[in-house]
Design a protein around this motif. Structure first.
Motif, PDB file in Angstrom:
ATOM      1  N   ALA A 156      -4.274   3.183 -11.238  1.00 36.54           N
ATOM      2  CA  ALA A 156      -3.859   3.312 -10.016  1.00 36.54           C
ATOM      3  C   ALA A 156      -2.918   2.217  -9.468  1.00 36.54           C
ATOM      4  CB  ALA A 156      -4.791   3.595  -9.091  1.00 36.54           C
ATOM      5  N   THR A 179      -0.052   4.283  -0.457  1.00 33.16           N
ATOM      6  CA  THR A 179      -0.604   5.733  -0.189  1.00 33.16           C
ATOM      7  C   THR A 179      -0.216   6.415   0.964  1.00 33.16           C
ATOM      8  OG1 THR A 179      -2.367   4.562   1.134  1.00 33.16           O
ATOM      9  CG2 THR A 179      -2.773   4.853  -1.228  1.00 33.16           C
ATOM     10  N   GLY A 180      -0.499   7.883   1.306  1.00 37.55           N
ATOM     11  CA  GLY A 180      -0.075   8.562   2.376  1.00 37.55           C
ATOM     12  C   GLY A 180       1.471   9.093   2.381  1.00 37.55           C
ATOM     13  N   ASP A 222       0.847  -1.100  -0.004  1.00 42.66           N
ATOM     14  CA  ASP A 222      -0.057  -0.155   0.110  1.00 42.66           C
ATOM     15  C   ASP A 222       1.061   1.074   0.017  1.00 42.66           C
ATOM     16  OD1 ASP A 222      -1.647   2.414   0.665  1.00 42.66           O
ATOM     17  OD2 ASP A 222      -2.822   1.208   2.213  1.00 42.66           O
ATOM     18  N   VAL A 279      -2.027   3.710  -5.957  1.00 43.95           N
ATOM     19  CA  VAL A 279      -2.332   3.125  -4.556  1.00 43.95           C
ATOM     20  C   VAL A 279      -1.722   1.871  -4.229  1.00 43.95           C
ATOM     21  CG1 VAL A 279      -4.612   4.261  -4.986  1.00 43.95           C
ATOM     22  CG2 VAL A 279      -4.523   1.823  -5.641  1.00 43.95           C
ATOM     23  N   ASP A 280      -1.374   1.086  -5.127  1.00 46.19           N
ATOM     24  CA  ASP A 280      -0.337  -0.082  -4.499  1.00 46.19           C
ATOM     25  C   ASP A 280       0.544  -0.469  -5.784  1.00 46.19           C
ATOM     26  OD1 ASP A 280      -1.912  -1.610  -6.598  1.00 46.19           O
ATOM     27  OD2 ASP A 280      -3.767  -1.848  -5.361  1.00 46.19           O
ATOM     28  N   GLY A 285       0.070   9.173  -6.883  1.00 48.28           N
ATOM     29  CA  GLY A 285      -1.399   8.821  -6.704  1.00 48.28           C
ATOM     30  C   GLY A 285      -1.579   7.383  -7.170  1.00 48.28           C
ATOM     31  N   GLY A 307       3.689   6.485  -4.876  1.00 43.23           N
ATOM     32  CA  GLY A 307       2.418   7.301  -3.684  1.00 43.23           C
ATOM     33  C   GLY A 307       2.196   8.616  -4.230  1.00 43.23           C
TER      34      GLY A 307
END
Length: 338
Positions: A237, A139-140, A137, A274-275, A272, A269
């Motif tokens: 994504a 994201t962030g 993951d 996501v994985d 944009g 990340g």
């Protein structure tokens, strides 16, 4: 009732866009363009699976010619709109066989991703399948990405950030201009790890045809020399670490690559994505890739199940003869090793 219908590329891509499902890069039209550049491969067709007239799934197929016979390949396909029951998947694949019989009688079998251990399918003849992968993951914040790794992964990445002499960068444009330096690292990796690399032109065609929208090159350099690199693919994504290579003579070689993967994850990340899929590890059912587990599994706390590749015979008697021939060749190789 489930039926299979052929689609042109424009309709296929429009239906996938409208469905909202995640599309693996290998199921896209541009990947079929790439397949066309590889000897003895050609685009065969896009299809839709329809249940009482409503879309149930889609798949792209390439024709592979090997040892004088043809088979169809659908990497990471079909794409289903929902999880299928065992009976539904069997009905869909039977409909596919019937469609192929009408469309192209020279095909011996189809190799595709099949969730259930169906009686109409067989273990793959010639590849190492997998049913588990590691997906990061991304994201962030960079710290968020780091926090989702196993303790060992966080430790190794932090060690790389502290001690690795490498500098990391997106080198997509450099690699597209000349792949020779990167290919030299792949040759060294293959010699060390005991496999045969694809021709340099395959990697060059991948970067050229997929373009920077769908294929990226990241590299780590020490004293200006490439010591580790990745080709990653992007579809929507979602990103996949498709190829990787590293020099053998770099101190703490794995930590240098740890730092590169973390750089890739943070870069994706921020863009944009996501994985980020590490693409396949060994499992109890499919142990063939288990040597990769120690390295890959540290980048996420849990593994992710995926449908493994299986062979779906179209010409049942001919496929059975291929299995017998393969068993004989394996016996000869084993005697030579002994």
């Amino acid at each position: 009732m489930i039926e299979v219908r052929e689609l042109d590329r424009e309709t296929f891509e429009a239906q996938l866009d409208a469905s909202g499902v995640a599309v693996p890069i290998e199921q896209t039209g541009v990947w079929m363009d790439l397949e066309e550049t590889i000897p003895d491969r050609s685009f065969w067709g896009h299809v839709a699976f329809l249940e009482d007239g409503a879309p149930l799934g889609w798949a792209s197929f390439a024709d592979y010619l090997t040892h004088g016979y043809h088979y169809l390949r659908s990497h990471h396909g079909p794409i289903w709109v929902r999880a299928l029951s065992e009976d539904e998947e069997r009905e869909a694949l039977k409909a596919l066989v019937a469609f192929i019989h009408k469309r192209d009688r020279k095909q011996a079998f189809v190799r595709l991703a099949v969730e259930h251990d169906l009686d109409i399918c067989r273990p793959t003849l010639s590849i190492i399948p997998y049913d588990e992968t590691v997906i990061m993951d991304v994201t962030g914040t960079p710290e968020d990405i780091l926090s989702r790794m196993k303790t060992r992964g966080r430790r190794d990445v932090r060690k790389a950030l502290r001690e690795s002499p490498a500098t990391y960068a997106d080198e997509t444009e450099q690699a597209r201009a000349s792949f020779a330096e990167y290919y030299d690292v792949m040759v060294e990796t293959a010699e060390r790890d005991g496999f045969s690399p694809s021709p340099q032109s395959d990697y060059e065609n991948m970067l050229r045809i997929l373009g920077p929208e769908h294929s990226r090159v990241f590299a780590g350099r020490v004293d200006g020399k490439v010591v580790t690199w990745t080709i990653a693919t992007v579809s929507g994504a979602h990103a996949v670490r498709y190829y990787g290579a590293s020099r053998s003579d770099v101190p703490n070689r794995n930590f240098v690559t740890d730092g590169l993967i973390y750089f890739e994850a943070c870069t994706f990340g921020a863009e944009g994505i996501v994985d980020y899929d590490m693409m396949g590890i060994g499992s109890d059912t499919y142990p063939g890739l288990s040597t990769l587990n120690t390295f890959k599994c540290k980048f996420a706390k849990d593994t992710v199940h995926v449908a493994p590749d299986r062979d779906l015979p179209v010409k049942a008697a001919f496929y059975a003869s291929l299995k017998v021939a393969k068993k004989g060749l394996d016996a000869i190789r084993n005697r030579r090793k002994g």
